[in-house]
Design a protein around this motif. Structure first.
Motif, PDB file in Angstrom:
ATOM      1  N   SER A  98      46.007  36.233  22.218  1.00 53.75           N
ATOM      2  CA  SER A  98      44.928  36.694  21.346  1.00 53.75           C
ATOM      3  C   SER A  98      44.121  37.783  22.042  1.00 53.75           C
ATOM      4  CB  SER A  98      44.009  35.523  20.966  1.00 53.75           C
ATOM      5  OG  SER A  98      42.846  36.001  20.314  1.00 53.75           O
ATOM      6  N   GLN A  99      44.257  39.002  21.575  1.00 49.68           N
ATOM      7  CA  GLN A  99      43.485  40.107  22.153  1.00 49.68           C
ATOM      8  C   GLN A  99      42.000  39.899  21.908  1.00 49.68           C
ATOM      9  OE1 GLN A  99      44.914  42.679  24.017  1.00 49.68           O
ATOM     10  NE2 GLN A  99      42.760  42.980  24.571  1.00 49.68           N
ATOM     11  N   LYS A 100      41.675  39.264  20.798  1.00 51.70           N
ATOM     12  CA  LYS A 100      40.272  38.983  20.492  1.00 51.70           C
ATOM     13  C   LYS A 100      39.663  38.075  21.548  1.00 51.70           C
ATOM     14  CE  LYS A 100      37.303  36.942  16.916  1.00 51.70           C
ATOM     15  NZ  LYS A 100      37.269  36.288  15.580  1.00 51.70           N
ATOM     16  N   ASP A 104      32.925  47.692  35.066  1.00 50.42           N
ATOM     17  CA  ASP A 104      34.026  47.652  34.104  1.00 50.42           C
ATOM     18  C   ASP A 104      35.213  46.902  34.710  1.00 50.42           C
ATOM     19  OD1 ASP A 104      32.539  49.095  32.308  1.00 50.42           O
ATOM     20  OD2 ASP A 104      33.445  51.032  32.837  1.00 50.42           O
ATOM     21  N   LEU A 105      35.848  46.078  33.895  1.00 46.73           N
ATOM     22  CA  LEU A 105      37.006  45.311  34.364  1.00 46.73           C
ATOM     23  C   LEU A 105      38.034  45.261  33.233  1.00 46.73           C
ATOM     24  CD1 LEU A 105      38.280  43.633  36.621  1.00 46.73           C
ATOM     25  CD2 LEU A 105      37.109  41.625  35.717  1.00 46.73           C
ATOM     26  N   PRO A 106      38.834  46.329  33.063  1.00 40.12           N
ATOM     27  CA  PRO A 106      39.830  46.354  31.983  1.00 40.12           C
ATOM     28  C   PRO A 106      40.814  45.191  32.123  1.00 40.12           C
ATOM     29  CG  PRO A 106      39.573  48.515  32.986  1.00 40.12           C
ATOM     30  CD  PRO A 106      38.840  47.557  33.857  1.00 40.12           C
ATOM     31  N   MET A 107      41.093  44.507  31.000  1.00 43.49           N
ATOM     32  CA  MET A 107      42.018  43.377  30.986  1.00 43.49           C
ATOM     33  C   MET A 107      43.002  43.571  29.841  1.00 43.49           C
ATOM     34  SD  MET A 107      39.131  40.399  31.660  1.00 43.49           S
ATOM     35  CE  MET A 107      40.231  39.016  31.374  1.00 43.49           C
ATOM     36  N   LYS A 108      44.293  43.422  30.130  1.00 40.84           N
ATOM     37  CA  LYS A 108      45.332  43.628  29.128  1.00 40.84           C
ATOM     38  C   LYS A 108      46.288  42.436  29.128  1.00 40.84           C
ATOM     39  CE  LYS A 108      45.261  48.630  29.944  1.00 40.84           C
ATOM     40  NZ  LYS A 108      46.080  49.797  30.373  1.00 40.84           N
ATOM     41  N   LYS A 130      34.411  40.849  28.288  1.00 42.50           N
ATOM     42  CA  LYS A 130      32.966  41.143  28.201  1.00 42.50           C
ATOM     43  C   LYS A 130      32.178  40.191  29.113  1.00 42.50           C
ATOM     44  CE  LYS A 130      29.181  42.927  26.373  1.00 42.50           C
ATOM     45  NZ  LYS A 130      28.164  42.062  26.988  1.00 42.50           N
ATOM     46  N   GLN A 131      32.523  38.917  29.109  1.00 41.45           N
ATOM     47  CA  GLN A 131      31.832  37.952  29.971  1.00 41.45           C
ATOM     48  C   GLN A 131      32.072  38.276  31.450  1.00 41.45           C
ATOM     49  OE1 GLN A 131      33.769  34.444  28.156  1.00 41.45           O
ATOM     50  NE2 GLN A 131      31.737  33.690  27.659  1.00 41.45           N
ATOM     51  N   ALA A 132      33.314  38.625  31.776  1.00 43.08           N
ATOM     52  CA  ALA A 132      33.644  38.942  33.165  1.00 43.08           C
ATOM     53  C   ALA A 132      32.900  40.181  33.645  1.00 43.08           C
ATOM     54  CB  ALA A 132      35.152  39.131  33.312  1.00 43.08           C
TER      55      ALA A 132
END
Length: 381
Positions: free
Chosen positions: A296-298, A314-318, A305-307
């Protein structure tokens, strides 16, 4: 009237002094002898109570259930279950050391332990039942569960050596959930006696060659070595950082030395398991337990956002940097993988699911199909 008040006050003072005297006397050993016929020592012996033991600390694998022990667990209205551990200290029946049946040993934590459900409702039992039924009683596969609450991959490696290999399994499967197994697997979060003490090739090496549990040395000496290797700051802050400051890097391409250390420990232990299985010509498979962030990308965006609020940058997560990257690494190590993402039903995802019969049934249906598919493709013989 004055004389009466004087007598009354004297009477009150006398009663008060008598009460204080009796209170002091009632605390004496002589009073106890008079009233109960026992001394303080005798009273202490009488009030001593033997409490039942369920979990013990095994010096070779850490936390273990006591063998041949009846466990009743109830949490109204969710579950009410009674199970009896087998002779090794795991849930499920006893198995013979030698069998003509195909045998799969599944290592894991509380999801495999499953003491909140009856033996005949646990997914290990249901999986072997479903294979037998779905193949019209042509394939008999024993599915043995070796799981204890709080175990990580390091505990499972130790259990593989001590308990599993004596049964000569045809396959070894390891259930893995990144959100807790990596934490249970690192001495930064899980130190002695329950957690692993890694044995390195030499004091300044990062190569793990073995795992010990319990107090393999003086507690102070073990702690001093942990401080030397990891540092006071890492030992102090890993707990606080875990959920929002470390685990998110499983889905990120940003570097974090502490997370890379922790994840590296898990990869190294899986490598030790693979090496041990190879010596017995036993294929090793990892069952990846999906998380809410894996599909779930959502959910992953909300977690990101919490991290970011926690780490203050900024902490991009994929999604593709989570399980796919983990799967690629395992394939490079020669370890097969079963992905529970493929399940139509959710199965066992979190601790609450472990108490639901329906979740065990769903997982058993999925795993039994996987076993039958492997027989059909001649992956099994």
């Amino acid at each position: 009237m004055k004389t009466f008040l004087t007598y009354f006050l004297v009477l009150i003072m006398g009663l008060g002094m008598g009460l204080l005297g009796f209170q002091s006397f009632s605390k004496t050993e002589f009073y106890e002898k008079l009233t109960k016929g026992e001394t303080k020592i005798q009273k202490a012996r009488i009030t001593q109570e033997a409490l039942p033991i369920v979990y013990i600390n095994d010096p070779d694998v850490g936390p273990m259930l006591l063998p041949n022990t009846k466990i009743h667990v109830r949490n109204d209205p969710y579950y009410d279950s009674t199970v009896i551990t087998n002779s090794d200290g795991f849930t499920g029946r006893n198995y013979p050391l030698i069998t003509d049946n195909y045998r799969i040993a599944i290592l894991g934590d509380s999801a495999v332990e499953g003491y909140k459900v009856a033996d005949t409702n646990r997914f290990t039992f249901l999986t072997e039942l479903m294979v037998f039924q779905k193949t019209k009683r042509k394939k008999k596969v024993e599915v043995m569960g070796f799981g204890i609450s709080g175990w990580g991959t390091a505990h499972q490696f130790a259990a593989l050596k001590k308990f599993v290999l004596k049964y000569n399994p045809d396959e070894v499967w390891v259930m893995f959930c990144v959100t807790n197994d990596t934490g249970d697997n690192t001495p930064l979060l899980n130190g002695p006696p329950n957690g692993p003490t890694y044995i390195y090739e030499h004091p300044d090496s990062d190569k793990i060659i073995d795992v010990k549990f319990g107090y393999s040395d003086l507690p102070e000496a073990l702690q001093a070595e942990r401080v030397r290797r990891y540092g006071h700051k890492a030992l102090r802050e890993t707990w606080k950082m875990w959920d929002m400051g470390l685990l998110p890097y499983f889905w990120s391409d940003q570097p974090n030395p502490l997370w890379e250390l922790i994840m590296g420990q898990t990869y190294q232990v899986l490598g030790l398991m693979k090496k041990l299985c190879d010596t017995k010509d036993i294929p090793l498979t990892v069952i990846y337990r999906k998380t809410g962030y894996d599909k779930s990308q959502k959910h992953l965006d909300a977690y990101q956002k919490q991290a970011e609020d926690f780490v203050k940058h900024d902490l991009p997560m994929k999604i593709e940097l989570g399980f796919p990257r983990f799967q690629k690494r395992l394939k490079e190590m020669g370890i097969d993988i079963i992905n529970t993402w493929e399940m139509k039903e959710p199965g066992i995802i979190n601790n609450a699911d472990e108490a639901e019969n329906s979740k065990h049934f769903q997982l058993a249906g999925f795993l039994s199909d996987k076993i039958i598919e492997r027989f059909a493709s001649k992956k099994f013989t």
